[in-house]
Design a protein around this motif. Structure first.
Motif, PDB file in Angstrom:
ATOM      1  N   SER A  48       0.805  -1.224   0.000  1.00 35.67           N
ATOM      2  CA  SER A  48       0.000   0.000   0.000  1.00 35.67           C
ATOM      3  C   SER A  48       0.837   1.273   0.000  1.00 35.67           C
ATOM      4  CB  SER A  48      -0.960   0.002   1.189  1.00 35.67           C
ATOM      5  OG  SER A  48      -0.257  -0.129   2.399  1.00 35.67           O
ATOM      6  N   SER A  49       2.058   1.219   0.550  1.00 38.76           N
ATOM      7  CA  SER A  49       2.902   2.415   0.527  1.00 38.76           C
ATOM      8  C   SER A  49       4.374   2.023   0.544  1.00 38.76           C
ATOM      9  CB  SER A  49       2.599   3.344   1.706  1.00 38.76           C
ATOM     10  OG  SER A  49       3.013   2.757   2.919  1.00 38.76           O
ATOM     11  N   ILE A  50       5.172   2.917  -0.029  1.00 40.35           N
ATOM     12  CA  ILE A  50       6.627   2.758  -0.101  1.00 40.35           C
ATOM     13  C   ILE A  50       7.241   4.058   0.407  1.00 40.35           C
ATOM     14  CG2 ILE A  50       8.590   2.647  -1.704  1.00 40.35           C
ATOM     15  CD1 ILE A  50       7.321   0.020  -1.731  1.00 40.35           C
ATOM     16  N   GLU A  51       8.160   3.943   1.356  1.00 34.15           N
ATOM     17  CA  GLU A  51       8.929   5.096   1.809  1.00 34.15           C
ATOM     18  C   GLU A  51      10.386   4.800   1.484  1.00 34.15           C
ATOM     19  OE1 GLU A  51       8.274   6.982   5.783  1.00 34.15           O
ATOM     20  OE2 GLU A  51      10.407   6.496   6.049  1.00 34.15           O
ATOM     21  N   ILE A  52      11.028   5.723   0.781  1.00 38.21           N
ATOM     22  CA  ILE A  52      12.446   5.597   0.444  1.00 38.21           C
ATOM     23  C   ILE A  52      13.143   6.784   1.080  1.00 38.21           C
ATOM     24  CG2 ILE A  52      14.143   5.440  -1.407  1.00 38.21           C
ATOM     25  CD1 ILE A  52      11.754   4.613  -3.254  1.00 38.21           C
ATOM     26  N   PHE A  75      11.029   3.358  -9.028  1.00 38.42           N
ATOM     27  CA  PHE A  75      10.974   4.619  -8.303  1.00 38.42           C
ATOM     28  C   PHE A  75      12.299   5.351  -8.456  1.00 38.42           C
ATOM     29  CE2 PHE A  75       8.233   1.580  -6.214  1.00 38.42           C
ATOM     30  CZ  PHE A  75       7.067   2.283  -6.008  1.00 38.42           C
ATOM     31  N   LYS A  76      12.231   6.656  -8.711  1.00 39.80           N
ATOM     32  CA  LYS A  76      13.407   7.524  -8.739  1.00 39.80           C
ATOM     33  C   LYS A  76      13.209   8.573  -7.651  1.00 39.80           C
ATOM     34  CE  LYS A  76      15.751   7.559 -13.094  1.00 39.80           C
ATOM     35  NZ  LYS A  76      17.122   7.711 -12.769  1.00 39.80           N
ATOM     36  N   PRO A  77      13.621   8.253  -6.432  1.00 39.65           N
ATOM     37  CA  PRO A  77      13.406   9.223  -5.344  1.00 39.65           C
ATOM     38  C   PRO A  77      14.289  10.454  -5.508  1.00 39.65           C
ATOM     39  CG  PRO A  77      14.757   7.406  -4.589  1.00 39.65           C
ATOM     40  CD  PRO A  77      14.320   7.056  -5.983  1.00 39.65           C
TER      41      PRO A  77
END
Length: 130
Positions: A48-52, A75-77
């Protein structure tokens, strides 16, 4: 006729060599591009969520677009680093369970890539970062 055939084969061969060379150069340069994280969700639950983020700093980015089971997302943080550090991934599944993993053990330039595969049995990480 034979000469045109030989010229055509020669041009085709040169094109193949150039295409292969460009692919090889691109692969060689990948570790020096901006950091890219690929998440492959092979578990039975949606993510449900991704934190980088960066370990020991406030630089982080939250992505709330779900990753369905069987889906892969990149993802490109946009993180901010001064000096050296490491990058973590914290993901939460649809049941509310959170897991945090280090996806880049050492970086000075926030470049390279990590591939994270999430399964029911755990997480596998392949990293090539600088």
């Amino acid at each position: 006729m034979k000469r045109r055939f030989l010229i055509g084969i020669s041009i085709f061969s040169v094109g193949i060599v150039i295409a292969l060379g460009i692919g090889t150069i691109s692969n060689i340069l990948t570790p020096f591009k901006s950091f890219l994280l690929t998440v492959d969700n092979q578990s039975d639950n949606d993510i449900s969520s991704i934190e980088i983020g960066l370990v020991h700093t406030d630089s982080k980015e939250l992505f709330i677009s779900p990753i369905r089971k069987g889906q892969t997302k990149k993802f490109k943080p946009t993180l901010s680093l001064s000096g050296e550090g490491s990058i973590y991934l914290k993901y939460t599944d649809a049941k509310g369970r959170s897991t945090q993993e280090t996806v880049c053990g050492y970086t000075e330039y926030l470049s390279g890539y990590s591939t994270v595969t999430i399964t029911n049995k755990g997480t596998t990480i392949v990293q090539q970062c600088n």
